[in-house]
Write a protein that holds these residues in place. Structure first.
Motif, mmCIF file in Angstrom:
data_model
loop_
_atom_site.group_PDB
_atom_site.id
_atom_site.type_symbol
_atom_site.label_atom_id
_atom_site.label_comp_id
_atom_site.label_asym_id
_atom_site.label_seq_id
_atom_site.Cartn_x
_atom_site.Cartn_y
_atom_site.Cartn_z
ATOM 1 N N ILE A 7 0.836 -1.207 0.000
ATOM 2 C CA ILE A 7 0.000 0.000 0.000
ATOM 3 C C ILE A 7 0.871 1.258 0.000
ATOM 4 O O ILE A 7 0.604 2.218 -0.714
ATOM 5 N N ILE A 59 -8.900 -0.771 -4.071
ATOM 6 C CA ILE A 59 -8.202 0.401 -3.546
ATOM 7 C C ILE A 59 -7.604 1.222 -4.680
ATOM 8 O O ILE A 59 -6.862 0.696 -5.506
ATOM 9 N N LEU A 87 -17.363 2.804 1.260
ATOM 10 C CA LEU A 87 -16.362 3.641 0.619
ATOM 11 C C LEU A 87 -15.532 4.280 1.730
ATOM 12 O O LEU A 87 -16.042 5.106 2.481
ATOM 13 N N GLY A 88 -14.282 3.848 1.848
ATOM 14 C CA GLY A 88 -13.420 4.423 2.883
ATOM 15 C C GLY A 88 -12.434 5.394 2.269
ATOM 16 O O GLY A 88 -11.985 5.201 1.134
ATOM 17 N N VAL A 140 -8.746 7.016 2.961
ATOM 18 C CA VAL A 140 -7.573 6.809 3.801
ATOM 19 C C VAL A 140 -6.511 7.852 3.468
ATOM 20 O O VAL A 140 -5.978 7.876 2.355
ATOM 21 N N LEU A 141 -6.222 8.712 4.422
ATOM 22 C CA LEU A 141 -5.168 9.710 4.268
ATOM 23 C C LEU A 141 -3.837 8.986 4.510
ATOM 24 O O LEU A 141 -3.520 8.642 5.643
ATOM 25 N N LEU A 142 -3.096 8.732 3.443
ATOM 26 C CA LEU A 142 -1.845 7.959 3.588
ATOM 27 C C LEU A 142 -0.688 8.835 4.059
ATOM 28 O O LEU A 142 0.354 8.329 4.450
ATOM 29 N N THR A 143 -0.871 10.135 3.965
ATOM 30 C CA THR A 143 0.116 11.110 4.456
ATOM 31 C C THR A 143 -0.678 12.197 5.168
ATOM 32 O O THR A 143 -1.903 12.142 5.216
ATOM 33 N N TYR A 174 -1.112 13.693 10.092
ATOM 34 C CA TYR A 174 -0.642 12.305 10.145
ATOM 35 C C TYR A 174 -1.639 11.409 9.389
ATOM 36 O O TYR A 174 -2.781 11.829 9.148
ATOM 37 N N PRO A 175 -1.245 10.201 8.999
ATOM 38 C CA PRO A 175 -2.167 9.303 8.301
ATOM 39 C C PRO A 175 -3.416 9.001 9.135
ATOM 40 O O PRO A 175 -3.327 8.846 10.360
ATOM 41 N N ARG A 176 -4.542 8.942 8.469
ATOM 42 C CA ARG A 176 -5.783 8.640 9.178
ATOM 43 C C ARG A 176 -6.763 7.990 8.197
ATOM 44 O O ARG A 176 -6.839 8.366 7.037
ATOM 45 N N ALA A 177 -7.510 7.007 8.674
ATOM 46 C CA ALA A 177 -8.457 6.306 7.800
ATOM 47 C C ALA A 177 -9.883 6.555 8.262
ATOM 48 O O ALA A 177 -10.200 6.365 9.433
ATOM 49 N N GLY A 236 -13.281 4.990 7.642
ATOM 50 C CA GLY A 236 -13.924 3.825 7.047
ATOM 51 C C GLY A 236 -15.424 3.985 7.024
ATOM 52 O O GLY A 236 -15.994 4.946 7.546
ATOM 53 N N SER A 237 -16.089 3.013 6.366
ATOM 54 C CA SER A 237 -17.543 2.868 6.447
ATOM 55 C C SER A 237 -18.347 4.044 5.919
ATOM 56 O O SER A 237 -19.508 4.206 6.276
ATOM 57 N N ILE A 296 -11.120 3.332 -0.738
ATOM 58 C CA ILE A 296 -11.305 1.885 -0.655
ATOM 59 C C ILE A 296 -12.781 1.543 -0.777
ATOM 60 O O ILE A 296 -13.566 1.871 0.103
#
Lengths: 218, 218
Positions: free
Chosen positions: B114, B138, B157-158, B160-163, B184-187, B189-190, B210
């Motif tokens: 990922i 994804i 549909l999630g 996701v902040l990867l950075t 910071y990274p944060r996801a 979800g749902s 996602i």
């Protein structure tokens, strides 16, 4: 208490087979509470909106839990965030917080569970948290000097930079790193222990260490 | 060509059942090459160190691949990184790069796959890449305005902040966000589609979307 275990309602096929025998008290979240009760374990705390189980099963959870906290289904926190918040509020003396059922299945859930530790509100918990499934044992670290003890049955040791990280040193692992810095998340998989301990340090950021193993190929 | 598919040697139980019937050419990595050949598909490229398969199987891969690239086992790149590099070198006109077998099993592999898109060298590929498994689809985005089309069979549909990300707007999803920034990274979800398309934009950082579904509880 020494160890607080949390059982999230994730896919059961990812939960280690010996989970029922571990030491410590249990917090169950949603369907996780029902699993605990059905395994003959009395949760110290059962929490969630319990929309994933029917009323009969919820009664069972109520009868066999030491405490039940039913929250509104439109809550701002995920199941894992809610459980970590409750640990901070009610189990302040926990030395270890071990989370089961947080991996597998939907990737939005999985990443949300892994990234939860990055939230400033959980800063004091980070180094106490372990996520466990059948193949992986994940621990988290603030900047500083660290030592990881090899757990039986795991072959690999991955280092995952969950944020930008500066001056990462992998000192006595199979593959070493020397003052490595990176401004974005990056995962170094398939490293290994040389002895029974692995030493590493870094100057800023948050790092996860993942002890893992292969399962037989299907 | 429109679509390049990559089959990594991850756990087969995570690969969508219809993978053999998708359009486009195939790149197989290590054991993934063998799976392709055994499914009657002739890989445009088979690559890897092939240490995970025996010499007889490697002969089979050689006979049925249009091209084979055997690399040293002590390579610096992971299987996925190597495959993406080869796409950049040999399949410049690819419009879509769809990766199978990159999830499930060892979490160091999964996170490495990922996070691979965050490496500056793959910057031009990010928005072409899709990681697919049985429950998840994804896709990845640079800053800008984006629209995602709902794929059949996925409920959630999630985002996701990867950075770290600035000014994220989720405009027409079930749960909206308004100029959300996070260091910071944060996801998240749902979330869910309201219609057949979901619009979002952000000013800096890298975001994954996602699409996912639940599988029956076991």
């Amino acid at each position: 208490m020494a160890r607080v275990n949390i059982l999230i309602g994730g896919p059961t096929d990812q939960i280690p087979v010996d989970w029922e025998t571990v030491t410590g008290i249990w917090i169950g979240v949603d369907r996780g509470s029902l699993r605990l009760v059905k395994a003959g374990i009395s949760p110290a705390l059962s929490l969630g909106d319990f929309d994933s189980i029917d009323e009969e099963d919820f009664q069972l959870v109520q009868e066999h839990s030491q405490k039940v906290l039913r929250v509104n289904e439109h809550k701002d926190d995920t199941d894992t965030e809610l459980a970590l918040k409750l640990v901070q509020e009610e189990f302040l003396d926990a030395e270890e917080v071990v989370v089961y059922g947080a991996t597998g299945g939907r990737m939005d859930h999985l990443l949300s569970n892994i990234f939860a530790v990055l939230q400033p509100r959980f800063k004091d918990l980070i180094e106490k948290i372990t996520l466990i499934d059948r193949q992986n044992l994940i621990t988290f670290y603030h900047a500083g000097n660290h030592v990881i003890r090899k757990q039986m049955g795991y072959k690999y040791l991955g280092f995952v930079l969950l944020t930008g990280v500066t001056d990462l040193n992998l000192i006595d692992e199979k593959y070493t790193l020397d003052n490595y810095s990176c401004t974005y998340p990056r995962a170094f998989g398939s490293n290994e222990f040389i002895g029974n301990e692995a030493h590493f340090n870094f100057a800023s950021g948050i790092v996860a260490a993942i002890q893992s193993r292969d399962l037989p190929k299907v």
